[in-house]
Design a protein around this motif. Sequence first.
Motif, PDB file in Angstrom:
ATOM      1  N   SER A  63       0.627  -1.197  -0.054  1.00 22.14           N
ATOM      2  CA  SER A  63       0.285  -0.077  -0.215  1.00 22.14           C
ATOM      3  C   SER A  63       1.146   1.061  -0.020  1.00 22.14           C
ATOM      4  O   SER A  63       1.552   1.393   0.749  1.00 22.14           O
ATOM      5  N   ALA A  64       0.628   1.943  -0.863  1.00 23.81           N
ATOM      6  CA  ALA A  64       1.767   3.396  -1.016  1.00 23.81           C
ATOM      7  C   ALA A  64       0.695   4.422  -2.225  1.00 23.81           C
ATOM      8  O   ALA A  64       0.424   3.599  -2.972  1.00 23.81           O
ATOM      9  N   ASP A  65       1.905   5.232  -2.364  1.00 20.63           N
ATOM     10  CA  ASP A  65       1.744   6.115  -3.615  1.00 20.63           C
ATOM     11  C   ASP A  65       2.092   5.818  -4.865  1.00 20.63           C
ATOM     12  O   ASP A  65       3.813   6.072  -4.509  1.00 20.63           O
ATOM     13  N   ARG A  66       1.972   5.377  -5.677  1.00 22.61           N
ATOM     14  CA  ARG A  66       1.923   4.388  -7.002  1.00 22.61           C
ATOM     15  C   ARG A  66       3.718   6.112  -7.462  1.00 22.61           C
ATOM     16  O   ARG A  66       4.674   5.697  -7.916  1.00 22.61           O
ATOM     17  N   ASP A  67       2.526   6.959  -7.591  1.00 28.96           N
ATOM     18  CA  ASP A  67       3.343   7.543  -8.458  1.00 28.96           C
ATOM     19  C   ASP A  67       4.491   8.574  -7.600  1.00 28.96           C
ATOM     20  O   ASP A  67       5.715   8.623  -8.529  1.00 28.96           O
ATOM     21  N   ARG A  68       4.627   8.911  -6.062  1.00 32.11           N
ATOM     22  CA  ARG A  68       5.981   9.021  -5.327  1.00 32.11           C
ATOM     23  C   ARG A  68       6.550   8.587  -5.737  1.00 32.11           C
ATOM     24  O   ARG A  68       7.773   8.220  -5.711  1.00 32.11           O
ATOM     25  N   LEU A  69       6.462   7.103  -5.350  1.00 36.34           N
ATOM     26  CA  LEU A  69       7.797   5.966  -5.181  1.00 36.34           C
ATOM     27  C   LEU A  69       7.889   6.329  -6.289  1.00 36.34           C
ATOM     28  O   LEU A  69       9.404   5.618  -6.344  1.00 36.34           O
ATOM     29  N   GLN A  70       7.366   5.661  -7.681  1.00 37.75           N
ATOM     30  CA  GLN A  70       8.249   5.806  -8.580  1.00 37.75           C
ATOM     31  C   GLN A  70       9.217   6.796  -9.189  1.00 37.75           C
ATOM     32  O   GLN A  70       9.933   6.226  -9.203  1.00 37.75           O
ATOM     33  N   GLN A  71       8.698   7.883  -8.420  1.00 35.30           N
ATOM     34  CA  GLN A  71       9.967   9.098  -8.582  1.00 35.30           C
ATOM     35  C   GLN A  71      11.125   8.879  -7.598  1.00 35.30           C
ATOM     36  O   GLN A  71      11.909   8.672  -8.416  1.00 35.30           O
ATOM     37  N   ILE A  72      10.697   8.462  -6.553  1.00 34.01           N
ATOM     38  CA  ILE A  72      11.687   8.534  -5.218  1.00 34.01           C
ATOM     39  C   ILE A  72      12.652   6.925  -6.594  1.00 34.01           C
ATOM     40  O   ILE A  72      14.419   7.315  -6.183  1.00 34.01           O
ATOM     41  N   LEU A  73      12.186   5.478  -7.131  1.00 29.29           N
ATOM     42  CA  LEU A  73      13.220   4.982  -7.214  1.00 29.29           C
ATOM     43  C   LEU A  73      13.575   5.191  -8.828  1.00 29.29           C
ATOM     44  O   LEU A  73      14.951   5.314  -8.374  1.00 29.29           O
ATOM     45  N   LEU A  74      12.977   6.998  -9.552  1.00 27.54           N
ATOM     46  CA  LEU A  74      13.603   6.932 -10.306  1.00 27.54           C
ATOM     47  C   LEU A  74      14.519   7.557  -9.966  1.00 27.54           C
ATOM     48  O   LEU A  74      16.033   8.514 -10.852  1.00 27.54           O
ATOM     49  N   ASN A  75      14.538   8.700  -9.147  1.00 21.72           N
ATOM     50  CA  ASN A  75      16.432   9.553  -8.669  1.00 21.72           C
ATOM     51  C   ASN A  75      17.087   9.154  -7.730  1.00 21.72           C
ATOM     52  O   ASN A  75      18.130   9.522  -8.387  1.00 21.72           O
ATOM     53  N   LEU A  76      16.368   7.275  -7.344  1.00 18.01           N
ATOM     54  CA  LEU A  76      17.565   7.224  -6.613  1.00 18.01           C
ATOM     55  C   LEU A  76      18.786   6.397  -8.297  1.00 18.01           C
ATOM     56  O   LEU A  76      19.708   6.088  -8.148  1.00 18.01           O
ATOM     57  N   VAL A  77      17.914   5.764  -9.094  1.00 15.37           N
ATOM     58  CA  VAL A  77      18.949   5.099 -10.466  1.00 15.37           C
ATOM     59  C   VAL A  77      19.028   6.333 -11.101  1.00 15.37           C
ATOM     60  O   VAL A  77      20.526   6.000 -11.648  1.00 15.37           O
ATOM     61  N   ASP A  78      18.714   6.866 -11.433  1.00 11.23           N
ATOM     62  CA  ASP A  78      19.384   8.522 -12.029  1.00 11.23           C
ATOM     63  C   ASP A  78      20.020   9.386 -11.309  1.00 11.23           C
ATOM     64  O   ASP A  78      21.276   9.643 -11.888  1.00 11.23           O
TER      65      ASP A  78
END
Length: 409
Positions: free
Chosen positions: A385-400
Amino acid sequence: MKNAKETTPLPFYATRSHPLALVSLGLLVLLLSALGIIVSFIVEQALVTNEVNVLHNEAQVALKGVTKDVHQPQQRPFGLGINFLPSVAPDPGFEDTARSLLHALTSPSTSAVILTTTGTPLITNASSSFDAPGINIASSQVQQIIKSNVPYLLAKDNLGQHQLVVFIPLIKNFHTTAILQVSTPTAPIDDFLTTFHLILFLGIMCTFGIAIALIFPLVSIALRPLVEIERTSRQIAQDELSIRIDQPPTDDEIGRLARSFNAMVARLETAFQKQKRFVSEVSHELRTPLTVLNGNLEMLLLGVDRGDREITRHLARGMFAEVRRMHRMVEDLLALTRMDEGRLVLRKDTVTVDTLLHTVCEQAIHLAHGQEIRCLIEPGLPAISADRDRLQQILLNLVDNALKYTPLE
């Protein structure tokens, strides 16, 4: 003032307390003047009323002296009353007793006349050795006094002197047979009132002088914190947001105002710092993708692709990736701002982890700058259970960030 430039304290006369001090002095003058008028009126009425009572008592004593040989009250020809009762004609023996009463009341300071119930003169003390000035009062005015139950008036005699004229009803068998008019000069009352008014005026002027000596410095001291706040506000308007006011130790309105003012300035300083940091971060983060976009567009305009669709598609994909990257950076900065302001709202939902990771891997491939990206996802990951957009944004920032600081092999 803390963390402020050295400033010369404002002098007493420059604290802008004059308008408030003048208003205070004006109110004080009005109050003292009203008080003086009220006190003067009360004293004057008290003196006149006392003199009326004295004349009435003198008339009562004179009447007792005139009728001292008459031992039975019912045999007396008349008596002195306070209120005017229904009128009747006087008895035949009334005149002798009335003349004796007038003779007893007449003195250098007092004169007396017997009037009819209609207000016309009936008996005067012509045999008196005192040459008292006469007072002419119209019968209509006497009738008004009878109807209003006001037992006296202030009038001028034939010599122009002020006289207090008292009207006393002569009562017999509960009827008014005549009216005793007794007058006396008001010179003693006038002299006392003149002295009293002078003393009252001097007292008011002394009080006003003391008020002038005290109000200006007191108002200046009371408004000094407000003057400091006003001066600090001018300095803050010149971008000196680090300035604070010295908070008074008292917990009054001025102290609370100073604390509220400091809190407001602190919030303004924090807001401006956040704004500057946001602008700096935006300009720094957008510089690189804008440079890439500018280079790719310039290459297309110069015809570097030479009609090769593969080169054109490569440049277009690069520009599209940079646009997506700028979009993500803008979203990141907005999310950071909302987090700083406490306004970031999370929209929780059921998220399939493996699906989310596949999406992140696909987007990460476009972020690579020659690095090799491999996605290893364990099957059967549970949903969260999470905010999909915020979680995706965090993961993309880590990868970037990982791609940005990972060198090419």
